[in-house]
Design a protein around this motif. Structure first.
Motif, PDB file in Angstrom:
ATOM      1  N   GLU A   1       0.842  -1.193   0.000  1.00 55.41           N
ATOM      2  CA  GLU A   1       0.000   0.000   0.000  1.00 55.41           C
ATOM      3  C   GLU A   1       0.880   1.248   0.000  1.00 55.41           C
ATOM      4  OE1 GLU A   1      -2.649  -0.253   3.312  1.00 55.41           O
ATOM      5  OE2 GLU A   1      -3.878  -1.841   2.418  1.00 55.41           O
ATOM      6  N   PHE A   2       0.794   2.027  -1.074  1.00 52.30           N
ATOM      7  CA  PHE A   2       1.520   3.285  -1.195  1.00 52.30           C
ATOM      8  C   PHE A   2       0.501   4.387  -1.466  1.00 52.30           C
ATOM      9  CE2 PHE A   2       4.453  -0.005  -2.831  1.00 52.30           C
ATOM     10  CZ  PHE A   2       5.465   0.125  -1.882  1.00 52.30           C
ATOM     11  N   PRO A   3       0.442   5.425  -0.629  1.00 54.50           N
ATOM     12  CA  PRO A   3      -0.617   6.432  -0.772  1.00 54.50           C
ATOM     13  C   PRO A   3      -0.381   7.362  -1.960  1.00 54.50           C
ATOM     14  CG  PRO A   3       0.883   7.049   0.988  1.00 54.50           C
ATOM     15  CD  PRO A   3       1.301   5.676   0.545  1.00 54.50           C
ATOM     16  N   VAL A   4      -1.481   7.749  -2.586  1.00 54.18           N
ATOM     17  CA  VAL A   4      -1.500   8.829  -3.574  1.00 54.18           C
ATOM     18  C   VAL A   4      -2.315   9.959  -2.947  1.00 54.18           C
ATOM     19  CG1 VAL A   4      -2.208   9.528  -5.889  1.00 54.18           C
ATOM     20  CG2 VAL A   4      -1.373   7.207  -5.487  1.00 54.18           C
ATOM     21  N   LEU A   5      -1.660  11.108  -2.716  1.00 62.34           N
ATOM     22  CA  LEU A   5      -2.281  12.220  -1.994  1.00 62.34           C
ATOM     23  C   LEU A   5      -2.454  13.421  -2.904  1.00 62.34           C
ATOM     24  CD1 LEU A   5      -0.177  12.083   1.321  1.00 62.34           C
ATOM     25  CD2 LEU A   5      -2.242  10.794   0.745  1.00 62.34           C
ATOM     26  N   ASP A   6      -3.420  14.275  -2.552  1.00 63.44           N
ATOM     27  CA  ASP A   6      -3.564  15.542  -3.260  1.00 63.44           C
ATOM     28  C   ASP A   6      -2.777  16.624  -2.526  1.00 63.44           C
ATOM     29  OD1 ASP A   6      -5.050  16.213  -1.030  1.00 63.44           O
ATOM     30  OD2 ASP A   6      -6.978  16.278  -2.078  1.00 63.44           O
ATOM     31  N   ALA A   7      -2.908  17.870  -2.956  1.00 64.05           N
ATOM     32  CA  ALA A   7      -2.113  18.953  -2.385  1.00 64.05           C
ATOM     33  C   ALA A   7      -2.455  19.200  -0.922  1.00 64.05           C
ATOM     34  CB  ALA A   7      -2.318  20.239  -3.192  1.00 64.05           C
ATOM     35  N   GLN A   8      -3.657  18.820  -0.495  1.00 61.29           N
ATOM     36  CA  GLN A   8      -4.057  18.982   0.917  1.00 61.29           C
ATOM     37  C   GLN A   8      -3.769  17.721   1.739  1.00 61.29           C
ATOM     38  OE1 GLN A   8      -6.242  20.004  -1.687  1.00 61.29           O
ATOM     39  NE2 GLN A   8      -5.287  22.032  -1.402  1.00 61.29           N
ATOM     40  N   ARG A   9      -3.007  16.805   1.168  1.00 59.57           N
ATOM     41  CA  ARG A   9      -2.618  15.543   1.811  1.00 59.57           C
ATOM     42  C   ARG A   9      -3.807  14.632   2.086  1.00 59.57           C
ATOM     43  NH1 ARG A   9       2.191  17.084   6.195  1.00 59.57           N
ATOM     44  NH2 ARG A   9       3.487  18.261   4.727  1.00 59.57           N
ATOM     45  N   ARG A  10      -4.847  14.789   1.303  1.00 58.16           N
ATOM     46  CA  ARG A  10      -5.984  13.874   1.406  1.00 58.16           C
ATOM     47  C   ARG A  10      -5.730  12.661   0.517  1.00 58.16           C
ATOM     48  NH1 ARG A  10     -10.410  18.465   0.207  1.00 58.16           N
ATOM     49  NH2 ARG A  10      -8.974  18.553  -1.577  1.00 58.16           N
ATOM     50  N   LEU A  11      -6.191  11.509   0.983  1.00 49.85           N
ATOM     51  CA  LEU A  11      -5.939  10.262   0.270  1.00 49.85           C
ATOM     52  C   LEU A  11      -6.835  10.166  -0.967  1.00 49.85           C
ATOM     53  CD1 LEU A  11      -4.507   7.465   0.268  1.00 49.85           C
ATOM     54  CD2 LEU A  11      -6.494   6.593   1.522  1.00 49.85           C
ATOM     55  N   LEU A  12      -6.213   9.979  -2.123  1.00 43.75           N
ATOM     56  CA  LEU A  12      -6.951   9.731  -3.358  1.00 43.75           C
ATOM     57  C   LEU A  12      -7.159   8.235  -3.556  1.00 43.75           C
ATOM     58  CD1 LEU A  12      -5.184  12.325  -5.692  1.00 43.75           C
ATOM     59  CD2 LEU A  12      -7.383  12.549  -4.526  1.00 43.75           C
ATOM     60  N   HIS A  13      -6.113   7.467  -3.410  1.00 39.55           N
ATOM     61  CA  HIS A  13      -6.217   6.018  -3.356  1.00 39.55           C
ATOM     62  C   HIS A  13      -4.885   5.434  -2.911  1.00 39.55           C
ATOM     63  CE1 HIS A  13      -5.076   6.296  -7.835  1.00 39.55           C
ATOM     64  NE2 HIS A  13      -4.050   5.722  -7.263  1.00 39.55           N
ATOM     65  N   LEU A  14      -4.890   4.165  -2.609  1.00 39.23           N
ATOM     66  CA  LEU A  14      -3.687   3.431  -2.238  1.00 39.23           C
ATOM     67  C   LEU A  14      -3.234   2.594  -3.434  1.00 39.23           C
ATOM     68  CD1 LEU A  14      -4.752   2.153   1.310  1.00 39.23           C
ATOM     69  CD2 LEU A  14      -3.130   3.989   0.840  1.00 39.23           C
ATOM     70  N   GLU A  15      -2.012   2.808  -3.881  1.00 39.18           N
ATOM     71  CA  GLU A  15      -1.460   1.921  -4.912  1.00 39.18           C
ATOM     72  C   GLU A  15      -1.159   0.572  -4.271  1.00 39.18           C
ATOM     73  OE1 GLU A  15       1.928   3.649  -6.769  1.00 39.18           O
ATOM     74  OE2 GLU A  15       0.715   4.676  -8.277  1.00 39.18           O
ATOM     75  N   CYS A  16      -1.608  -0.507  -4.903  1.00 32.43           N
ATOM     76  CA  CYS A  16      -1.513  -1.833  -4.295  1.00 32.43           C
ATOM     77  C   CYS A  16      -0.837  -2.828  -5.232  1.00 32.43           C
ATOM     78  CB  CYS A  16      -2.897  -2.332  -3.891  1.00 32.43           C
ATOM     79  SG  CYS A  16      -3.722  -1.297  -2.673  1.00 32.43           S
ATOM     80  N   PRO A  17       0.477  -2.752  -5.403  1.00 30.12           N
ATOM     81  CA  PRO A  17       1.157  -3.786  -6.189  1.00 30.12           C
ATOM     82  C   PRO A  17       1.170  -5.114  -5.435  1.00 30.12           C
ATOM     83  CG  PRO A  17       2.751  -2.281  -5.208  1.00 30.12           C
ATOM     84  CD  PRO A  17       1.402  -1.697  -4.923  1.00 30.12           C
ATOM     85  N   LEU A  18       1.060  -6.200  -6.183  1.00 26.23           N
ATOM     86  CA  LEU A  18       0.988  -7.537  -5.593  1.00 26.23           C
ATOM     87  C   LEU A  18       2.381  -8.119  -5.402  1.00 26.23           C
ATOM     88  CD1 LEU A  18      -0.972  -9.877  -4.785  1.00 26.23           C
ATOM     89  CD2 LEU A  18      -0.677 -10.730  -7.121  1.00 26.23           C
ATOM     90  N   ARG A  19       2.583  -8.749  -4.257  1.00 26.11           N
ATOM     91  CA  ARG A  19       3.820  -9.480  -3.992  1.00 26.11           C
ATOM     92  C   ARG A  19       3.474 -10.933  -3.675  1.00 26.11           C
ATOM     93  NH1 ARG A  19       8.182  -5.558  -0.878  1.00 26.11           N
ATOM     94  NH2 ARG A  19       8.186  -3.916  -2.475  1.00 26.11           N
ATOM     95  N   LEU A  20       4.347 -11.829  -4.152  1.00 29.08           N
ATOM     96  CA  LEU A  20       4.121 -13.267  -3.987  1.00 29.08           C
ATOM     97  C   LEU A  20       5.252 -13.902  -3.197  1.00 29.08           C
ATOM     98  CD1 LEU A  20       2.981 -14.312  -7.595  1.00 29.08           C
ATOM     99  CD2 LEU A  20       1.545 -13.683  -5.647  1.00 29.08           C
ATOM    100  N   GLN A  21       4.894 -14.896  -2.399  1.00 27.16           N
ATOM    101  CA  GLN A  21       5.884 -15.709  -1.688  1.00 27.16           C
ATOM    102  C   GLN A  21       6.082 -16.979  -2.517  1.00 27.16           C
ATOM    103  OE1 GLN A  21       4.812 -17.815   1.988  1.00 27.16           O
ATOM    104  NE2 GLN A  21       6.504 -16.749   3.010  1.00 27.16           N
ATOM    105  N   LEU A  22       7.111 -16.973  -3.354  1.00 27.56           N
ATOM    106  CA  LEU A  22       7.330 -18.091  -4.272  1.00 27.56           C
ATOM    107  C   LEU A  22       7.925 -19.300  -3.579  1.00 27.56           C
ATOM    108  CD1 LEU A  22       8.717 -16.113  -7.342  1.00 27.56           C
ATOM    109  CD2 LEU A  22       6.393 -16.924  -6.960  1.00 27.56           C
TER     110      LEU A  22
END
Length: 553
Positions: free
Chosen positions: A335-356
């Protein structure tokens, strides 16, 4: 009164009925001697049933005729109204398409009044389309001017280093690759010997020899680092040595024809995820220095980096990835936040990680995505990531974003399956954003547009990530149905200290806002770049510096 010998009228239904009623004379009066006089009076009664039947039949015929006339009039009216309303509906749909940023033309109707309206709307659409294309072309030219070398058209040194850093840090970037540095030996002497124009032709020839790699290999990029040095970054491991040797052999045949004494030397190194851009460049520079000391067309290689992925067959990798996807404890959404100029959350970037590996670490997509591509598992990976994001958003109500692989678009049933997953949770679907890389928009535009159409009815948002390098090459960007676009880290890096890069970002934001598309920035590394990006009109940002901020409530 009828005569005695008269016959009744010949008729099947007599109109009148005649009856004789005897009349008794009152007392004291004389008796009537004549027989008919004895009757004294005739009573006539009318027979009305025939008239009622005739009137009823006439009424039915009239009502039926009026009904038929009414139906004919209604049908004619419906046809006229439909003829008028259909082009009106097309005009309304065309206006709504413009509102969504889609430029659609419709056929002209026969009615003169609506024909003028439709012609005017089509003219407006064509003008907007041409304006948008012209702006995109200007934007592409501005990008080349700001980030490109004027002579060869390759990336300049600063932009190439930004590209290299972004590729090394990106979650879905190549886990391993290679870097080739090429140097024209004794360029100053060649310039004095052959002249400026001939030397420029030689440099352009070298750039043209490198260009096919960037055109044919996805993720490969080129740069001219200074007057004599060129760079080629490869997105795959194990090919850098062969590439360097092939380049040396090709140029050894070509350069002597341009002038005696023209020669190059080449240094190459393997690259792996986790290395810093400065570390890679230092290793490649050392290899190049060794090659230069050896002489013309020499090739030197750096050490192979540790930590490379084990070489396994396609079946083994497919089994590992499928097993990891099937187990809840072996998949993890970052989860990596994407914020606007007022630091409000627009969405969370959610790249997938696997335990191979059992009890192993959770690997980023950079390490296993190429293997999933080879095993044709990208659709399964993306659907698993979307399922996890829907579950997480349903749990805490925070918006999330899932990255889709461009290869998944080639799966004919992928868009329908994604739509079904979102429709299963319509309230949560509005918290989900889906995005694909810019390369998908350039190479598979129709598939991208179809996916956007499928997603629009679900309420999910749709965007493009890692954009900027080939933004001007996206056909009909205004018809893609995008909600947002994320500018790549290599495009926005250093924007706070470089007015030319800021001008490019500002122009890009203006173009995309005109199309109703929001613009986010990736990989924001410091407050100086962030401040300039807000000044340029960016709607949101993500990156290391953004992740260090506290999210506003």
């Amino acid at each position: 009164m009828f005569s005695r010998d008269a016959e009744p009228p010949a008729s099947s239904a007599p109109l009148w009925f005649v009856s004789a009623v005897p009349i008794v004379s009152p007392p004291g009066t004389a008796q009537v001697s004549d027989g008919w006089r004895a009757l004294g009076q005739v009573l006539v009664e009318s027979q009305v049933s025939y008239a009622h039947d005739a009137l009823w039949s006439s009424t039915l015929r009239t009502a039926l005729a009026m009904a038929l006339v009414g139906l004919l009039a209604a049908g004619l009216g419906w046809a006229v109204v439909r003829r008028i309303s259909q082009p009106l509906d097309q005009a309304v749909a065309q206006a709504r398409s413009l509102e969504k940023g889609e430029f659609v033309t419709v056929s002209e109707p026969r009615l003169p009044e609506l024909q003028r309206l439709t012609r005017a709307m089509n003219s407006l659409v064509d003008r907007l389309r041409m304006t948008t294309r012209a702006q995109a072309a200007q934007l592409d030219a501005l990008h080349r001017q700001v980030n490109g070398d004027a002579l060869t058209g390759l990336s300049n040194r600063s932009h190439f280093l930004f590209q290299l850093a972004a590729a090394l840090e990106r979650e879905d970037g190549p886990a391993e690759g290679g870097l080739v540095l090429l140097r024209v030996m004794d360029l100053a002497a060649l310039n004095r010997q052959f002249g400026h124009a001939a030397t420029d032709r030689m440099l352009v020839t070298i750039a043209q020899s490198l260009q096919p790699y960037a055109d044919e290999v996805k993720g490969c990029f080129l740069g001219r680092l200074n007057g004599s040095d060129f760079a080629l970054c490869l997105p795959a491991s194990g090919v850098v040595q062969e590439t360097a040797q092939t380049l040396a052999q090709a140029l050894q045949l070509v350069l002597p024809t341009l002038g005696s004494g023209a020669a190059v030397c080449i240094g190459a190194v393997e690259v792996h995820r986790g290395m810093q851009a400065g570390q890679v460049m230092s290793s490649a520079d050392a290899a190049l220095a060794r090659a230069e000391s050896r002489g013309a067309f020499a090739v030197e290689f750096g050490p192979h980096p540790p930590g490379a992925l084990a070489v396994l067959g396609e079946g083994a990798w497919r089994q590992r990835i499928e097993h990891a996807l099937s187990r809840v404890e072996r998949v993890w959404l970052m989860e990596f936040p994407v914020l606007d100029a007022q630091r409000r959350l627009l969405h969370l970037e959610c790249p997938l990680r696997l335990q191979l590996e059992t009890e192993g670490t959770f690997e980023p997509a950079a390490r296993w995505l190429p293997l999933a591509l080879r095993s044709r598992l990208t659709s399964a990976v993306d659907e698993r990531a979307l399922t996890l994001a829907l579950h997480a958003a349903d749990h805490d109500g925070r918006p999330r974003c899932v990255n889709l692989s461009p290869a998944s678009l080639l799966d004919s049933g992928f868009a329908a399956r994604v739509r079904a997953l979102l429709w299963a949770k319509p309230q949560v679907a509005r918290l989900i954003s889906l995005e694909v890389a810019e390369t998908a928009a350039v190479e598979h535009f129709e598939l991208l547009r179809e996916l956007g159409r499928q997603l629009r009815s679900t309420g999910a948002r749709f965007g493009i990530e890692h954009a900027g390098e080939r933004l001007g090459h996206i056909p009909r960007l205004f018809e893609a149905g995008l909600d947002y676009l994320k500018l790549d880290a290599s495009v926005i890096a250093g924007v706070g200290r470089d007015e030319h890069r800021a001008l490019f970002v500002r122009s890009t934001v203006g173009l995309l806002h005109g199309l109703g598309i929001q613009v986010y920035a990736e990989g924001v590394a410091d407050s100086i770049d962030a401040a300039r990006l807000w000044d340029c009109g960016i709607d949101g940002a993500t990156g290391p510096w953004i992740s260090s901020l506290d999210v506003a409530p």
